[in-house]
Design an enzyme around this catalytic site. Structure first.
Site, PDB file in Angstrom:
ATOM      1  N   SER A  50       3.038   7.304   0.098  1.00 29.76           N
ATOM      2  CA  SER A  50       3.455   8.735   0.443  1.00 29.76           C
ATOM      3  C   SER A  50       4.579   8.940   0.537  1.00 29.76           C
ATOM      4  O   SER A  50       4.982  10.314   0.576  1.00 29.76           O
ATOM      5  CB  SER A  50       2.990   9.111   1.737  1.00 29.76           C
ATOM      6  OG  SER A  50       3.370   8.277   2.927  1.00 29.76           O
ATOM      7  N   LYS A 107       7.027   9.592   7.203  1.00 33.56           N
ATOM      8  CA  LYS A 107       7.032  10.603   7.525  1.00 33.56           C
ATOM      9  C   LYS A 107       8.422  10.908   7.648  1.00 33.56           C
ATOM     10  O   LYS A 107       8.902  10.969   8.346  1.00 33.56           O
ATOM     11  CB  LYS A 107       5.408  11.692   7.500  1.00 33.56           C
ATOM     12  CG  LYS A 107       4.344  11.557   7.395  1.00 33.56           C
ATOM     13  CD  LYS A 107       4.496  11.697   6.289  1.00 33.56           C
ATOM     14  CE  LYS A 107       2.832  10.963   6.033  1.00 33.56           C
ATOM     15  NZ  LYS A 107       2.325   9.931   5.327  1.00 33.56           N
TER      16      LYS A 107
END
Length: 138
Positions: free
Chosen positions: A60, A96
């Site tokens: 990701s 993230k």
């Protein structure tokens, strides 16, 4: 996803040659002629008791981080917008980029194939990623 690696509290310094020059991605350069000093990777650790190592699991954060990269995380740094963070969201660890949109806080992947996660009362910023070390798989 994220996996932890034990960090040694003390130990010998890891001194590596440091070339204070840029490396072109084109024609070769005799880099050995430009070695300036040794670099101790501990120089990057500001809070040893709050610093952890871990491996990135998943894609990701590609292209800036890759599956299997070694991450150095500092839990003593206050996370700010733009930092890559380790967060606990929906009961799981995730890596993230922290973003702010008005009053909302977001956990944004670098890979557009993944959704942006909105932080809620249960989201915890666990630490800030200081360094990501990548090497190709054998």
């Amino acid at each position: 996803m994220f996996s932890f690696i034990a960090r040694q509290e003390t130990g010998p310094a890891l001194l590596l040659p440091l070339a204070l020059m840029r490396f072109r991605a084109g024609f070769p350069s005799p880099a050995e002629d430009h070695i300036d000093r040794s670099l101790d990777l501990n120089e990057f650790i500001l809070h040893p008791a709050a610093t952890f190592y871990g491996r990135l699991d998943g894609d990701s954060m590609e292209p800036i981080m890759h599956d299997g990269d070694l991450l150095v995380i500092d839990r003593a740094i206050e996370a700010r917008p733009g930092h890559v963070v380790i967060a606990i969201h929906a009961g799981d660890f995730t890596v993230k980029r922290l973003r702010q949109s008005g009053n909302r806080w977001l956990l944004a992947p670098e890979n557009p194939a993944y959704p942006v996660l909105e932080c809620n009362d249960e989201t915890e910023i666990w630490g800030v990623v200081l360094i990501s070390l990548h090497w190709p798989s054998p």
